[in-house]
Structures are given as C-alpha cells and as structure tokens.
Design an enzyme around this catalytic site. Structure first.
Site, PDB file in Angstrom:
ATOM      1  N   GLU A 173       0.815  -1.221   0.000  1.00 29.96           N
ATOM      2  CA  GLU A 173       0.000   0.000   0.000  1.00 29.96           C
ATOM      3  C   GLU A 173       0.850   1.274   0.000  1.00 29.96           C
ATOM      4  O   GLU A 173       0.653   2.182   0.808  1.00 29.96           O
ATOM      5  CB  GLU A 173      -0.973  -0.014   1.186  1.00 29.96           C
ATOM      6  CG  GLU A 173      -2.005  -1.120   1.074  1.00 29.96           C
ATOM      7  CD  GLU A 173      -3.085  -1.064   2.145  1.00 29.96           C
ATOM      8  OE1 GLU A 173      -3.001  -0.227   3.074  1.00 29.96           O
ATOM      9  OE2 GLU A 173      -4.028  -1.874   2.068  1.00 29.96           O
ATOM     10  N   GLU A 292      -5.565  -8.516  -0.378  1.00 29.10           N
ATOM     11  CA  GLU A 292      -6.286  -8.133   0.843  1.00 29.10           C
ATOM     12  C   GLU A 292      -7.748  -7.930   0.466  1.00 29.10           C
ATOM     13  O   GLU A 292      -8.055  -7.061  -0.358  1.00 29.10           O
ATOM     14  CB  GLU A 292      -5.729  -6.855   1.486  1.00 29.10           C
ATOM     15  CG  GLU A 292      -4.387  -7.030   2.169  1.00 29.10           C
ATOM     16  CD  GLU A 292      -3.972  -5.806   2.982  1.00 29.10           C
ATOM     17  OE1 GLU A 292      -4.866  -5.124   3.542  1.00 29.10           O
ATOM     18  OE2 GLU A 292      -2.760  -5.543   3.051  1.00 29.10           O
TER      19      GLU A 292
END
Length: 499
Positions: A173, A292
C-alpha cells in the site's frame, strides 16, 4: 415467491480454478500471531509454541497461500530481527499499529507453521523504509541453498533446506499516507522496478507482485496503476488489489451487493494493465493478486481507542465479530474472485486469526469459527476443475450505492466427475425459488446442499455461543431430469455439490 433461473453450460469456461485464490494473510498486528497462531503456554502448543487447535482450523479452512508479515507492518520491518536465537532477538516498536514487536515468531518459525497447514508463503519485502539490498539479502537467506553468508546463516539457525518462496510482494500500500515511507506513483514505480529487476537477477523465476492502489476510492486510483506499471511491467507478474467492505448507516441492501464494487475494481485494473501492455507492444499479461479482501468495520476502528499512546505487546485490535450478513458478503466476494479466475490468479482473505478473521481464539482457551469461516472453507473444499460462467435470470432491486443489483448471484465449477454451484441470495424478506439447468454437467445426484442463513441476519458466533451460526443441509434441493431446484432463504449463501 420470487423466482430465478440459472443456466450452466459446461463449455462456458472462464479459466481453471486457481488454488491460490484460497489464500489468506498473517500480519504482525494485534493478536493475529501472538495468542493467535503462537502461544507457547497453551495446552495444544507444539514444540515451536504454535497452537495446534488453530492449525486444525486453518487446515479445515483450506488456505493454500498465506501472505506474510504485512501489511502495514512490513514498512517498518527489519527481517534480520526475526531470525536466529529467540533470546537475542530485539524488541522493536511497530509504528504502523503503535505496538511492540517481540520478534519471537519470525521467518523460519512461520515457514515451519506453513508446513503444518499445507500452505505456501507469499513474502513481502520492506520498500517503505528499506530498499533493494535488504530485499536481496532476504531473498538470499530464504532461497539460496548454501555456500553464501546468508544461506549458511539460515542453516546455522536450524533450517538446512531453502524455503523456496516463489511469490514476493514489493512493499505494501505504498500510495497510502498511513504507510511508513509512502511514495508517489513515479517514485514507487522506479524503486519497485529496480528492486524487481535485481531480485530476478538472483532468480528469474520469482513471481513478483507490485503494489496497486490501496482501494478503488483512492484519488489516484487508475493513474497509480498506469504509472507504476509503466515502470515495472517488464519485471513483475502481478499488480495487487485491496478492498474492504462494511454496512453503512443500516443500508443492508447496498452492503449485500458489495461484490459489484469488487467486480468494477477488477475490471478497471485489468483494463489499465492491458492498456500499458498494449503501449509497450508486448503480449505479456499482468495478472491480479487480490491480496487483501474482507469485511472490516473500519468506521468503528477509526472511532475506537484501539490505537493509543501506550506501547503494548499484541493488544486486542480489529477483532471484528462477524454476522450472517457479513458471511454472505464474504461468500459473494469469493464467488466474484472465481468469476475473474482468468486474471485474478492469487488472492488473500485478510486476515487469518483474531484480526478481521474467520478464526478467533481466547488466550489459554478455545479457538472457534466465525460465520465467515464457512463460505470460505466450503468453497475451498468443493471448487475444482474449471470455473464456468452462468447465465442468470433474476429479479433485481435498487441500491443506494450500486444501482440495480441482482437478487440472486451464482457461479459454478466443474471437474471430470463432479461439479459445484455457489449461490447468494440478497433479498431481505422473501425466499426465492431458484431453478438451475445442469443438463450439460452430466450430474446424476446431489452430493450435498448446504445453506448459511438465520432468521436474524445479524446473528454471530461468540466466545459464549461459538456455534450460534452454522451451515445446515437445505432439504429443498431436488435434482430431476437435469433441472436442479432449491429454495434460498433471505440473506443467505448456499453451496451445492453434484456428482
């Protein structure tokens, strides 16, 4: 009673069922590792300190890949802290989750845990506060057989054979301001490209995952993927997607249609990746690692005091307790991943134990299944062979966030001698009668038909009531002359195995 009709054609193949679709995620966050996987004083602990009651549940869950050790955690992680004698490993601050990391579970221990669960590791490298050389060092320690400083160190630490980790994540991320060492797309793309090229100089057959957007709501979504892939396309194999969903303001109808957003997310990233590929005049395709995904009560977490000024070891964080509705959404999201098996070839339910997880534990006490455990475990067990695209005729309803949504959603898989059909019913009040044309599958009988539902869509499994919600045989399922009929209760997930 409303009615829906599904037609299954054995020739309408999307792609093979990818076993890596049934992956999960272990991060050094909250109680995922400590008192989740690892609790040396627990009555079921093995010689490594791992809870064997949890191992048994993970095996039942059916995970095939586990992403490790983060997550946000990885951007401050020094992998060297997690190997060698446990008594000499340093305690470090984890800035991501404002807690203390003891490093008592590290790479070698976790690799041994994975063998207990018959899963492979997807290992993330720190590109937040570190870079190319530490990534190469970790690769040498993990995968080189022997005869170099770091491979011999692994052997001296008690692991004579290389871990042979094939999938590697290039950070986590990196577009998010919450990420330690976050970067813009241009800077991250250049760093990821150099790191990927160097890692493939060491092992050309590695499978590398470059960071996509943290979610489809990021202001740079789309542009981020384009820019990063323009730098990394030749060197990587996957781009990541992350998505979490929850019910907002009592809007259950929109929540139950969350898979529509995942579908949009995947289609957009695939189109962006292919656009870059076309620009580069290459036939290579970049696949998606949806590493995710889950239901996560992010609003409640943001308003809680779970992250505070204290520095604590393994605090209780993100221990969401899931409802029937949450499980229905999780089942539907997994169905959506299967529908995209041509390009989504790896995925990770985040996370595995205690932290937004299908499995919960109590220190010194039991481990139990959350509602979300069941659609994942049953799909992992039944889905095999090839994914086929159904034709669905169904009533629709209007949602505030996704427009018109189908009341019934479906996907199917077919193997040489068996098939499986997975169904979601998003209707809130009425049951729906579904007929499924399965003539092309050649199925002669129903092997099992189970439905997860409850009169209370918000019923949950808790420490006090660990089996409040479980799947039950659906007695309405009938197969006759190639037509399968079944009644789906409101807010439900169903799996049917045919032979």
């Amino acid at each position: 009673m409303p009615r829906a009709h599904v037609i299954l054609d054995r020739q309408a193949v999307i792609a093979p069922v990818r076993r890596r679709t049934f992956g999960s995620f272990v991060e050094h966050l909250g109680r995922c590792v400590y008192t989740g996987l690892y609790e040396p004083d627990h009555p079921t602990a093995n010689e490594d300190g791992f809870r064997m009651d949890v191992v048994e549940l993970v095996r039942e869950l059916g995970t095939k890949t586990v992403r490790y050790p983060g997550g946000n955690f990885v951007s401050g992680f020094r992998w060297e802290d997690s190997v060698g004698p446990r008594e000499t490993r340093p305690v470090r601050r984890d800035l991501a989750w404002h807690s203390l990391e003891s490093n008592q579970v590290g790479l070698d221990e976790f690799a041994r845990w994975l063998k207990l669960t018959d899963s492979e590791m997807m290992l993330a490298v720190n590109l937040g506060t570190r870079g190319i050389l530490p990534a190469l060092d970790l690769l040498e320690y993990a995968n080189h057989p022997s005869g170099t400083e770091l491979s011999d160190l692994r052997i001296a630490n008690g692991t004579p054979h290389p871990h042979n980790i094939r999938m590697w994540c290039l950070g986590n991320e990196m577009d998010g301001s919450w990420q330690t060492g976050f970067l813009n797309a241009e800077d991250y793309g250049k760093l990821a490209a150099r790191t990927a090229a160097a890692m493939k100089m060491a092992d050309k057959d590695l499978e590398l995952v470059v960071c996509g957007s943290s979610n489809s709501g990021m202001p740079t979504f789309g542009d981020w993927e384009r820019t990063v892939l323009e730098h990394t396309y030749e060197h990587v194999d996957y781009v990541s997607c992350h998505a979490y969903y929850q019910e907002h303001d009592g809007d259950l109808g929109s929540f139950l249609a969350s898979a529509m957003d995942m579908d949009y997310f995947i289609d957009t990233v695939v189109a962006t990746a292919d656009h870059v590929g076309y620009k580069k005049r290459t036939k290579k395709k970049i696949n998606i690692s949806f590493d995710e995904w889950n239901v996560w009560y992010q609003k409640e977490f943001a308003e809680s005091d779970e992250v505070n000024d204290e520095w604590r070891h393994a605090p209780r964080q993100l221990e969401d307790v899931y409802s029937v509705a949450d499980a229905v959404v999780v089942g539907n999201l997994l169905m959506t991943l299967l529908k995209h098996s041509d390009r989504v070839t790896s995925a990770s339910l985040a996370q595995l134990v205690n932290v937004i997880a299908p499995i919960m534990t109590e220190p010194g006490g039991p481990a139990w299944r959350q509602t979300t455990f069941y659609p994942f475990s049953i799909t992992s067990r039944l889905a095999s062979g090839e994914v086929i695209r159904p034709v669905i005729e169904t009533p629709t309803y209007t949602t505030a966030h996704h427009g018109e949504a189908s009341v019934v959603d479906a996907v199917a898989t077919v193997d040489e001698d068996r098939a499986a059909v997975f169904l979601v019913h998003r209707g809130l009040t009425q049951a729906t009668q579904v007929t499924i044309d399965v003539r092309s599958l050649g199925s002669a009988r129903i092997l099992e038909a189970v439905t997860l539902a409850d009169k209370d869509a918000y019923a949950k499994n808790t420490l006090a009531e660990q089996n409040r919600v479980t799947p039950h045989t659906n007695p309405s399922a009938i197969l006759s002359d190639g037509q399968l009929s079944i009644e789906l209760p409101p807010v439900s997930w169903t799996a049917i195995a045919l032979g």
